[in-house]
Design a protein around this motif. Structure first.
Motif, short mmCIF file in Angstrom:
data_model
loop_
_atom_site.label_atom_id
_atom_site.label_comp_id
_atom_site.label_asym_id
_atom_site.label_seq_id
_atom_site.Cartn_x
_atom_site.Cartn_y
_atom_site.Cartn_z
N PHE A 161 3.25 -7.17 7.00
CA PHE A 161 2.29 -6.47 7.85
C PHE A 161 2.83 -5.14 8.33
N ARG A 162 4.10 -5.07 8.62
CA ARG A 162 4.68 -3.82 9.09
C ARG A 162 4.51 -2.71 8.05
N ARG A 163 4.73 -3.04 6.79
CA ARG A 163 4.58 -2.06 5.72
C ARG A 163 3.11 -1.71 5.52
N ALA A 164 2.25 -2.72 5.54
CA ALA A 164 0.81 -2.46 5.37
C ALA A 164 0.27 -1.62 6.53
N ASP A 165 0.73 -1.90 7.73
CA ASP A 165 0.32 -1.12 8.89
C ASP A 165 0.75 0.33 8.76
N ARG A 166 1.97 0.56 8.33
CA ARG A 166 2.47 1.92 8.13
C ARG A 166 1.65 2.66 7.07
N TRP A 167 1.38 2.00 5.96
CA TRP A 167 0.63 2.65 4.89
C TRP A 167 -0.80 2.95 5.29
N LEU A 168 -1.45 2.00 5.95
CA LEU A 168 -2.84 2.23 6.36
C LEU A 168 -2.93 3.33 7.41
N THR A 169 -1.97 3.37 8.31
CA THR A 169 -1.97 4.42 9.33
C THR A 169 -1.75 5.79 8.70
N ARG A 170 -0.80 5.88 7.79
CA ARG A 170 -0.53 7.18 7.13
C ARG A 170 -1.72 7.62 6.30
N LEU A 171 -2.35 6.71 5.59
CA LEU A 171 -3.53 7.08 4.80
C LEU A 171 -4.68 7.53 5.70
N HIS A 172 -4.80 6.90 6.87
CA HIS A 172 -5.88 7.27 7.78
C HIS A 172 -5.64 8.64 8.41
N GLU A 173 -4.40 8.94 8.74
CA GLU A 173 -4.12 10.16 9.50
C GLU A 173 -3.87 11.38 8.63
N GLU A 174 -3.21 11.22 7.52
CA GLU A 174 -2.82 12.38 6.72
C GLU A 174 -3.80 12.58 5.57
N ARG A 175 -4.57 13.64 5.68
CA ARG A 175 -5.62 13.91 4.69
C ARG A 175 -5.07 14.21 3.31
N LYS A 176 -3.92 14.85 3.26
CA LYS A 176 -3.34 15.21 1.97
C LYS A 176 -2.97 13.95 1.19
N ILE A 177 -2.36 12.99 1.85
CA ILE A 177 -1.99 11.74 1.19
C ILE A 177 -3.25 10.97 0.79
N PHE A 178 -4.26 10.97 1.66
CA PHE A 178 -5.52 10.30 1.35
C PHE A 178 -6.16 10.93 0.11
N PHE A 179 -6.18 12.26 0.07
CA PHE A 179 -6.78 12.97 -1.06
C PHE A 179 -6.00 12.71 -2.35
N LEU A 180 -4.67 12.76 -2.29
CA LEU A 180 -3.87 12.51 -3.48
C LEU A 180 -4.04 11.07 -3.99
N THR A 181 -4.18 10.14 -3.07
CA THR A 181 -4.43 8.75 -3.48
C THR A 181 -5.81 8.62 -4.11
N ALA A 182 -6.79 9.33 -3.58
CA ALA A 182 -8.13 9.31 -4.17
C ALA A 182 -8.12 9.90 -5.57
N VAL A 183 -7.36 10.97 -5.77
CA VAL A 183 -7.22 11.56 -7.11
C VAL A 183 -6.52 10.58 -8.04
N LEU A 184 -5.51 9.88 -7.53
CA LEU A 184 -4.82 8.87 -8.33
C LEU A 184 -5.77 7.74 -8.73
N VAL A 185 -6.65 7.35 -7.82
CA VAL A 185 -7.64 6.32 -8.13
C VAL A 185 -8.54 6.78 -9.27
N LEU A 186 -9.00 8.02 -9.20
CA LEU A 186 -9.89 8.53 -10.24
C LEU A 186 -9.18 8.66 -11.59
N THR A 187 -7.92 9.03 -11.58
CA THR A 187 -7.21 9.17 -12.85
C THR A 187 -6.85 7.81 -13.45
N THR A 188 -6.46 6.85 -12.61
CA THR A 188 -6.14 5.52 -13.15
C THR A 188 -7.39 4.76 -13.56
N CYS A 189 -8.51 5.13 -13.01
CA CYS A 189 -9.77 4.49 -13.41
C CYS A 189 -10.13 4.85 -14.85
N ALA A 190 -9.64 5.99 -15.31
CA ALA A 190 -9.94 6.42 -16.68
C ALA A 190 -9.10 5.66 -17.71
#
Length: 164
Positions: free
Chosen positions: A84-113
């Motif tokens: 939970f500590r790791r999941a909490d850290r990751w979810l908080t960082r994804l929620h707060e930092e737009r750059k990381i959120f955007f890069l993860t979204a781009v990663l989702v789109l590329t891995t979906c292909a």
């Protein structure tokens, strides 16, 4: 046929939930916002439910697609989130930092292909969805202030303004 229908329902959740619930002032969502900010156990339950939903998708996907090696990568990623500590850290960082959120979204789109990495894309997409509804550090720090807590309890509709 049922496996295919269930398999299509999971990505449909990725579209339907943010469209209906994001920044919502409905009574159900205001209770959700208050509980997520007030209780660490509610955040832990939220992270566990997200993980169970992802693992359920892996089960459904493995039932219909035998021999897919990409499911091993996403299941390993889920094993990392059991803490939970790791999941909490990751979810908080994804929620707060737009750059990381955007890069993860781009990663989702590329891995979906890539066909074998479909489960990795869905796993990361559900992680992004969970991060959208996770409280930020700012909201958690404001909750410790007695004045904000009383104001939010008296008028729960303003919590969504601070929550996002």
């Amino acid at each position: 046929m049922i496996w295919i229908i269930i398999e299509f329902l999971f990505p449909a959740l990725l579209i339907a939930l943010p469209l209906t619930l994001y920044k919502s002032n409905r009574p159900l969502m205001t209770k959700f916002y208050l509980r997520m900010t007030a209780s660490g156990s509610a955040r832990k339950l939220y992270a566990r439910c997200m993980l169970i939903l992802i693992l359920l998708y892996h089960y459904v996907y493995a039932g219909g697609h035998f021999g897919e090696w990409g499911i091993l990568a996403s299941t390993t990623f889920c094993a990392i989130l059991f803490s939970f500590r790791r999941a909490d850290r990751w979810l908080t960082r994804l929620h707060e930092e737009r750059k990381i959120f955007f890069l993860t979204a781009v990663l989702v789109l590329t891995t979906c292909a890539v066909p074998h990495l479909h489960t990795v894309a869905v796993t990361l997409a559900f992680l992004l969805l969970a991060a959208m509804f996770y409280p930020s550090r700012n909201v958690l720090s404001k909750w410790t202030d007695e004045e904000n807590r009383i104001r939010w309890m008296n008028n729960p509709k303003i919590v969504s303004e601070y929550y996002y």
